[in-house]
Design an enzyme around this catalytic site. Sequence first.
Site, PDB file in Angstrom:
ATOM      1  N   HIS A 120       0.877  -1.191   0.000  1.00  0.00           N
ATOM      2  CA  HIS A 120       0.000   0.000   0.000  1.00  0.00           C
ATOM      3  C   HIS A 120       0.906   1.229   0.000  1.00  0.00           C
ATOM      4  O   HIS A 120       1.759   1.388  -0.880  1.00  0.00           O
ATOM      5  CB  HIS A 120      -0.939  -0.110   1.216  1.00  0.00           C
ATOM      6  CG  HIS A 120      -2.087   0.859   1.257  1.00  0.00           C
ATOM      7  ND1 HIS A 120      -2.434   1.689   0.213  1.00  0.00           N
ATOM      8  CD2 HIS A 120      -2.978   1.150   2.269  1.00  0.00           C
ATOM      9  CE1 HIS A 120      -3.490   2.422   0.555  1.00  0.00           C
ATOM     10  NE2 HIS A 120      -3.830   2.119   1.803  1.00  0.00           N
ATOM     11  N   HIS A 132      -1.917  -2.141  -9.718  1.00  0.00           N
ATOM     12  CA  HIS A 132      -2.965  -1.618  -8.828  1.00  0.00           C
ATOM     13  C   HIS A 132      -4.112  -2.598  -8.792  1.00  0.00           C
ATOM     14  O   HIS A 132      -4.425  -3.235  -9.782  1.00  0.00           O
ATOM     15  CB  HIS A 132      -3.470  -0.249  -9.334  1.00  0.00           C
ATOM     16  CG  HIS A 132      -4.203   0.499  -8.276  1.00  0.00           C
ATOM     17  ND1 HIS A 132      -5.555   0.391  -8.091  1.00  0.00           N
ATOM     18  CD2 HIS A 132      -3.748   1.359  -7.327  1.00  0.00           C
ATOM     19  CE1 HIS A 132      -5.914   1.155  -7.074  1.00  0.00           C
ATOM     20  NE2 HIS A 132      -4.848   1.750  -6.588  1.00  0.00           N
ATOM     21  N   ASP A 138       2.764   5.941  -6.523  1.00  0.00           N
ATOM     22  CA  ASP A 138       3.944   5.894  -5.674  1.00  0.00           C
ATOM     23  C   ASP A 138       5.259   5.963  -6.442  1.00  0.00           C
ATOM     24  O   ASP A 138       6.268   6.411  -5.902  1.00  0.00           O
ATOM     25  CB  ASP A 138       3.927   4.609  -4.828  1.00  0.00           C
ATOM     26  CG  ASP A 138       2.889   4.682  -3.717  1.00  0.00           C
ATOM     27  OD1 ASP A 138       2.694   5.786  -3.178  1.00  0.00           O
ATOM     28  OD2 ASP A 138       2.271   3.652  -3.415  1.00  0.00           O
TER      29      ASP A 138
END
Length: 384
Positions: A230, A269, A320
């Site tokens: 995450h 994802h 990210d």
Amino acid sequence: MTHEGSNRPPAQISGARGGLDGIIAGHTSLSTVGVSGVGLTYLGYAIEDLAEKATFEEVAFLLLFGHLPNDSELSKFRVRLISQRSIPEPLCKTLEMIPAAAHPMDVLRTAVSMLGTLEPEKGFEDAVRVAERLIACMPAVLTYWVRFHRDGTRLSSWSRGDSIAEQFLWDLRDRSPSELETQAMNVSLILYAEHEWNASTFTARVIASTLSDFYSAITGGIGALRGPLHGGANEAAMELIDRMSDSAMAERELLAMLARKEKVMGFGHRVYKGCDPRSDVIKPWAQKLCRATGNETLFAISETIEHVMRREKGMFPNVDFYSASLYRSLEIPTALFTPIFVLSRLTGWSAHILEQRADNRLIRPLAEYTGPAPRAWVSLEERD
Ligand code: ACO
């Protein structure tokens, strides 16, 4: 397995591969993630528009109150946030006692918990005050702990910087950030603010659904965000990029990792299948900052990794991946990448806690039992 006399409904595994994959677990009016033809929106506003035109404070207001603030609402909100930046003395002492080697995510988790003992939520009507307090003071908490352990500074003046983006960079690096740096930080905070029923938000909502307090729900959210699958992926992506000296090495190493079936953090994802729209927004900012700070090699390595992942696996970077080179260009230590995610996501978590409470029912799913059949008790003396 079924039990005679059980009044449970027939069990069903949620999602073909577990992990609640593809399961709609509830509803939200806060954001759309992966909705075909809509993209990512916060209360209907496209993330691309918000990142280009809004400040993080406007987005925080939008999430907490459901509409974009007018001029007067925004200035009052800003004043409230600035006036609530300071950290109570016992929390400063706690921060000083947390070891310098601790992970800053643990520092934030502990700080939220501690603040909950010092300034507890006084009933659910106090929730928005708690949310604003956390959004306002957690950047100060993080920079206080970093600066105390890095150079012995006890930060005490919280007036530097008109925005959270500017204040955070200023206090962390002890110099006024450039306009470009503040803008980049602002965009990053907006992109991380909200993302529907992701793992940490789900955790916060589960806790809120038991009618527990606001601080407990936020503390749980921080715990869930910490993991590399995450929020922790931005730090893991930086560590990967740091291992590469140039693009040729990145190509070689990536192929070797994929051959070993290793996961490459910052890619893929659960919900998005073709691209993460946040990555498309953050990448040009990362490029601009890398250029402005002489980090072209870092950006070239990042792009090589992206190309190899697309070519070999058909995979795309998530938010990210390019956040890593952006933060490095801002001279932010890698261990603070995920904590910055917290500073931003406090807004989304808060909005979800309020939404959960407004129409609450305990979140309590079922599990399919896969353990042993009922069996006779064996006394301690009779066991092998
Ligand atoms: N690198 C290499 N292979 C990958 C990656 C990756 N980053 N992500 C998924 N895969 C592969 C898996 O190995 C698996 O292959 P297999 O079917 O041959 O075993 C397949 O794709 C499906 O992967 P799962 O992990 O089952 O997919 P899931 O939907 O559970 O995962 C997740 C989503 C956790 C984000 C995953 O893509 C991942 O681990 N990515 C890296 C961590 C990361 O970047 N997390 C940040 C997510 S964004 C956020 O939280 C802000």
